[in-house]
Design a protein around this motif. Structure first.
Motif, mmCIF file in Angstrom:
data_model
loop_
_atom_site.group_PDB
_atom_site.id
_atom_site.type_symbol
_atom_site.label_atom_id
_atom_site.label_comp_id
_atom_site.label_asym_id
_atom_site.label_seq_id
_atom_site.Cartn_x
_atom_site.Cartn_y
_atom_site.Cartn_z
ATOM 1 N N SER A 92 11.189 -28.715 -8.046
ATOM 2 C CA SER A 92 12.597 -28.857 -7.716
ATOM 3 C C SER A 92 12.768 -28.771 -6.215
ATOM 4 C CB SER A 92 13.422 -27.762 -8.404
ATOM 5 O OG SER A 92 14.790 -27.869 -8.066
ATOM 6 N N ASP A 93 13.485 -29.716 -5.670
ATOM 7 C CA ASP A 93 13.811 -29.708 -4.244
ATOM 8 C C ASP A 93 12.553 -29.621 -3.382
ATOM 9 O OD1 ASP A 93 15.597 -29.845 -2.113
ATOM 10 O OD2 ASP A 93 15.780 -27.663 -1.964
ATOM 11 N N GLY A 94 11.502 -30.335 -3.812
ATOM 12 C CA GLY A 94 10.277 -30.375 -3.032
ATOM 13 C C GLY A 94 9.390 -29.165 -3.159
ATOM 14 N N ARG A 95 9.705 -28.244 -4.047
ATOM 15 C CA ARG A 95 8.916 -27.022 -4.220
ATOM 16 C C ARG A 95 8.467 -26.888 -5.666
ATOM 17 N NH1 ARG A 95 12.922 -25.891 -0.499
ATOM 18 N NH2 ARG A 95 12.277 -24.685 1.345
ATOM 19 N N HIS A 96 7.411 -26.094 -5.854
ATOM 20 C CA HIS A 96 6.940 -25.753 -7.190
ATOM 21 C C HIS A 96 7.292 -24.304 -7.500
ATOM 22 C CE1 HIS A 96 4.124 -29.239 -6.575
ATOM 23 N NE2 HIS A 96 4.563 -29.470 -7.790
ATOM 24 N N HIS A 97 7.714 -24.048 -8.730
ATOM 25 C CA HIS A 97 8.060 -22.702 -9.182
ATOM 26 C C HIS A 97 7.394 -22.461 -10.537
ATOM 27 C CE1 HIS A 97 11.408 -22.777 -6.237
ATOM 28 N NE2 HIS A 97 11.532 -24.028 -6.634
ATOM 29 N N ARG A 98 6.661 -21.367 -10.641
ATOM 30 C CA ARG A 98 6.080 -20.992 -11.932
ATOM 31 C C ARG A 98 7.158 -20.373 -12.800
ATOM 32 N NH1 ARG A 98 1.688 -22.783 -14.055
ATOM 33 N NH2 ARG A 98 0.603 -22.385 -12.090
ATOM 34 N N ALA A 99 7.243 -20.791 -14.054
ATOM 35 C CA ALA A 99 8.285 -20.279 -14.952
ATOM 36 C C ALA A 99 7.742 -20.184 -16.371
ATOM 37 C CB ALA A 99 9.511 -21.196 -14.938
ATOM 38 N N GLY A 100 8.372 -19.309 -17.151
ATOM 39 C CA GLY A 100 8.050 -19.210 -18.568
ATOM 40 C C GLY A 100 6.793 -18.439 -18.880
ATOM 41 N N VAL A 101 6.342 -17.583 -17.982
ATOM 42 C CA VAL A 101 5.165 -16.762 -18.260
ATOM 43 C C VAL A 101 5.642 -15.524 -18.997
ATOM 44 C CG1 VAL A 101 3.169 -15.577 -17.295
ATOM 45 C CG2 VAL A 101 4.074 -17.613 -16.169
ATOM 46 N N SER A 102 5.445 -15.495 -20.295
ATOM 47 C CA SER A 102 5.953 -14.381 -21.101
ATOM 48 C C SER A 102 4.828 -13.432 -21.479
ATOM 49 C CB SER A 102 6.620 -14.910 -22.382
ATOM 50 O OG SER A 102 5.656 -15.509 -23.221
ATOM 51 N N PRO A 103 5.156 -12.167 -21.792
ATOM 52 C CA PRO A 103 4.123 -11.216 -22.206
ATOM 53 C C PRO A 103 3.380 -11.665 -23.457
ATOM 54 C CG PRO A 103 6.161 -10.063 -21.647
ATOM 55 C CD PRO A 103 6.483 -11.525 -21.681
ATOM 56 N N PRO A 128 20.132 -13.489 -25.065
ATOM 57 C CA PRO A 128 19.287 -12.700 -24.178
ATOM 58 C C PRO A 128 20.086 -11.652 -23.423
ATOM 59 C CG PRO A 128 19.800 -14.793 -23.176
ATOM 60 C CD PRO A 128 20.386 -14.829 -24.568
ATOM 61 N N ARG A 129 19.366 -10.702 -22.865
ATOM 62 C CA ARG A 129 20.005 -9.689 -22.032
ATOM 63 C C ARG A 129 19.022 -9.292 -20.941
ATOM 64 N NH1 ARG A 129 19.977 -5.390 -26.976
ATOM 65 N NH2 ARG A 129 17.748 -5.006 -27.082
ATOM 66 N N PRO A 130 19.528 -8.785 -19.843
ATOM 67 C CA PRO A 130 18.628 -8.438 -18.746
ATOM 68 C C PRO A 130 17.595 -7.422 -19.188
ATOM 69 C CG PRO A 130 20.915 -8.447 -18.019
ATOM 70 C CD PRO A 130 20.938 -8.555 -19.510
ATOM 71 N N GLY A 131 16.395 -7.564 -18.680
ATOM 72 C CA GLY A 131 15.332 -6.633 -19.040
ATOM 73 C C GLY A 131 14.321 -6.548 -17.938
ATOM 74 N N ASP A 161 19.173 -14.072 -13.315
ATOM 75 C CA ASP A 161 18.952 -15.154 -14.277
ATOM 76 C C ASP A 161 17.495 -15.196 -14.712
ATOM 77 O OD1 ASP A 161 21.594 -15.912 -14.058
ATOM 78 O OD2 ASP A 161 21.202 -17.409 -12.505
ATOM 79 N N GLN A 162 16.581 -15.009 -13.784
ATOM 80 C CA GLN A 162 15.163 -15.014 -14.127
ATOM 81 C C GLN A 162 14.822 -13.857 -15.059
ATOM 82 O OE1 GLN A 162 12.527 -15.707 -10.622
ATOM 83 N NE2 GLN A 162 14.474 -15.829 -9.523
ATOM 84 N N ALA A 163 15.425 -12.698 -14.798
ATOM 85 C CA ALA A 163 15.179 -11.547 -15.661
ATOM 86 C C ALA A 163 15.688 -11.813 -17.064
ATOM 87 C CB ALA A 163 15.848 -10.304 -15.070
ATOM 88 N N ARG A 164 16.839 -12.459 -17.157
ATOM 89 C CA ARG A 164 17.386 -12.767 -18.483
ATOM 90 C C ARG A 164 16.495 -13.766 -19.218
ATOM 91 N NH1 ARG A 164 23.594 -14.220 -18.151
ATOM 92 N NH2 ARG A 164 23.454 -13.772 -20.391
ATOM 93 N N LEU A 165 15.941 -14.723 -18.475
ATOM 94 C CA LEU A 165 15.025 -15.670 -19.099
ATOM 95 C C LEU A 165 13.783 -14.952 -19.614
ATOM 96 C CD1 LEU A 165 14.036 -18.509 -19.811
ATOM 97 C CD2 LEU A 165 13.192 -18.702 -17.450
ATOM 98 N N GLY A 166 13.202 -14.075 -18.804
ATOM 99 C CA GLY A 166 12.037 -13.331 -19.265
ATOM 100 C C GLY A 166 12.341 -12.482 -20.480
ATOM 101 N N ALA A 167 13.527 -11.851 -20.487
ATOM 102 C CA ALA A 167 13.913 -11.046 -21.645
ATOM 103 C C ALA A 167 14.111 -11.921 -22.880
ATOM 104 C CB ALA A 167 15.195 -10.278 -21.328
ATOM 105 N N LEU A 197 22.630 -18.432 -22.043
ATOM 106 C CA LEU A 197 21.861 -18.435 -20.815
ATOM 107 C C LEU A 197 22.631 -19.173 -19.721
ATOM 108 C CD1 LEU A 197 18.259 -19.119 -22.110
ATOM 109 C CD2 LEU A 197 19.013 -17.092 -20.885
ATOM 110 N N PRO A 198 22.410 -18.836 -18.454
ATOM 111 C CA PRO A 198 23.110 -19.515 -17.363
ATOM 112 C C PRO A 198 22.810 -21.009 -17.348
ATOM 113 C CG PRO A 198 22.006 -17.532 -16.581
ATOM 114 C CD PRO A 198 21.528 -17.756 -17.974
ATOM 115 N N ALA A 199 23.796 -21.795 -16.917
ATOM 116 C CA ALA A 199 23.639 -23.244 -16.886
ATOM 117 C C ALA A 199 22.446 -23.647 -16.032
ATOM 118 C CB ALA A 199 24.915 -23.894 -16.372
ATOM 119 N N ARG A 200 22.213 -22.921 -14.926
ATOM 120 C CA ARG A 200 21.089 -23.253 -14.057
ATOM 121 C C ARG A 200 19.765 -23.121 -14.798
ATOM 122 N NH1 ARG A 200 20.797 -25.773 -9.431
ATOM 123 N NH2 ARG A 200 22.350 -24.445 -8.416
#
Length: 470
Positions: A92-103, A128-131, A161-167, A197-200
């Motif tokens: 996104s926007d010329g950058r790479h971001h690691r996402a979705g790494v769950s326990p 989801p809820r913050p965790g 938002d990232q914390a909510r996604l992880g939770a 979950l947030p629209a973003r």
């Protein structure tokens, strides 16, 4: 002239993974079985083409180490699943971001303990809820990598938002099946909006991820299928079978008694007690199992509903220098081009490319436009951050009937018993996925054996000769 009638307990029409899996279960029960396949090789859509030492999947569905069917289906015990790097790499926007790494993510061997989930229908966990705290993106050599913030181009939104996604992923992996089954059914796109979950996060992560997992860019698929896909993602690792998609049907075929599978045999009609072929006349039997794709099944079984399909185009490139994304699945969070997902698959499975060469496989969802290879190259240059003009195109493969469209309302256990003696299985009878095809084969086999009471073989299967010319 055609040879006389041949006999078997069961005739299976179609040597894709559903038909071969069913045949393996039947022969293990002592039932004489003949598998008839119109093509000259087994596998159906799970085909792998060999080009100059490369192994190129025709469709290349994404699998998960959390799919227990891939470990517990008879005949697939030795299947090697090679995992991608954890999570996905969002661009996104010329950058790479690691996402979705769950326990819950684990390697290929960890899937062996998933036996209790074999017959489960998965669904998305409750709101989801913050965790846990946010995960920082993984640095990619040669790229600027930043922690996603609440700005244009940041696919995961704020740290909260990232914390909510992880939770959400953690809760999803551990939610009881009864609770998952109770969730209301919606189109997948509407379900994402309805679950808090947030629209973003939805637009920047879940939409591109689900589009890749379901081969459905508009997310019209039932939320039941989306829930199943997200549950498998949360509980395991995305993976590829070693040696190409053909590894699944080939292992199933090798597990069958010699002489069970006959390729190049076109079935023209079926009944509850016989199958008629163009090459060998009539096969008499105790039951018939249709295990072809939905369209071919409907030609043999008038009245069988044919779903719409999601078309898929796969483009394979090779280059002397591998992009510096490791063994990651790369998604475009900006959706700025035709590529849904791409990966340096030779980093995941070195057997797919000759020594010293790199195989990059990219998937385009929907009908391809004119000049698809040029458009894909342009998009890949942005996704990988390297020039692609000199990449060599190995193959561009389009499949119109790639994946059955599974829109709501959806019955994940469509009937497999049409009449006593006539059965049907395949991905169009379940979730439209590889595990769904294997589950439908198990259900059809159980119904068939129950109906016919096959405690011992009914016939001794005769060899199938080559048809003689007139």
């Amino acid at each position: 002239m055609l040879e006389p009638t041949y006999q078997a307990d069961v005739v299976v029409v179609g040597a894709g993974i559903a038909g071969l899996s069913a045949a393996r279960r039947l022969t293990s029960a002592g039932v004489t079985t003949v598998v008839l396949e119109a093509a000259h090789e087994v596998g159906g859509r799970m085909a792998t083409e060999k080009v100059d030492g490369f192994r190129l999947d025709r469709i290349g569905r994404l699998l998960s180490t959390a799919h227990p069917e891939l470990r517990l289906t008879p005949g697939l015990e030795e299947l090697a699943l090679l995992p991608f790097d954890p999570g996905v790499l969002l661009h996104s926007d010329g950058r790479h971001h690691r996402a979705g790494v769950s326990p819950g993510a684990r390697g290929a061997r960890g899937a062996r303990s998933a036996r209790g989930a074999l017959h489960a229908v998965r669904a998305l966990a409750s709101a989801p809820r913050p965790g846990s705290g946010p995960r920082r993106p993984v640095a990619v050599p040669g790229r600027q990598v930043s922690v996603p913030r609440a700005r244009s181009g940041a696919p995961l939104g704020t740290a909260v938002d990232q914390a909510r996604l992880g939770a959400a992923l953690t809760r999803l992996a551990g939610t009881p099946l009864e609770q998952l089954l109770a969730r209301p059914e919606l189109p997948a796109a509407e379900a994402l909006v309805a679950r808090g979950l947030p629209a973003r996060t939805v637009d920047g992560f879940l939409r591109p991820l689900l589009a890749a997992l379901l081969c459905d860019p508009d997310l019209t698929t039932s939320s039941r299928c989306a829930d199943l896909a997200l549950h498998a993602f949360a509980c395991g690792r995305l993976c590829l079978p070693e040696g190409g998609a053909e590894a699944l049907p080939q292992q199933l075929a090798r597990a069958l008694p010699p002489g069970t599978v006959h390729t190049g045999v076109r079935v023209t009609s079926v009944s509850t007690t016989s199958v008629t072929t163009a090459e060998h006349g009539e096969f008499r039997c105790g039951a018939v199992l249709i295990a072809t794709g939905a369209r071919a099944a409907a030609e043999l079984l008038p009245g069988l509903r044919v779903p719409d399909f999601h078309p898929v185009t796969v483009v394979h490139h090779t280059t002397d220098e591998a992009p510096a994304t490791g063994a990651s699945l790369v998604l475009d969070a900006d959706r700025g081009g035709p590529v849904s997902h791409t990966a340096v698959v030779s980093r995941v499975d070195p057997s797919r490319a000759p020594a010293g060469r790199t195989l990059v496989t990219s998937t385009v969802l929907g009908a391809p436009g004119p000049g698809v290879d040029a458009a894909v190259r342009t998009h890949l240059a942005r996704l990988y951050g390297v020039p692609t003009a000199r990449w060599e195109t190995l193959a561009v493969r389009h499949t119109g009937d790639a994946v059955p469209a599974m829109r709501p309302p959806l019955d994940l256990r469509r009937p497999v018993r049409l009449l006593a003696g006539l059965y049907v299985c395949g991905d169009h009878r379940d979730s439209g996925t590889v595990p769904g095809a294997l589950r439908s084969a198990e259900r059809a086999t159980a119904a068939l054996l129950t109906d016919l009471g096959m405690n011992r073989p009914l016939h001794t299967a005769d060899p199938v000769p080559t048809a003689r010319a007139a």
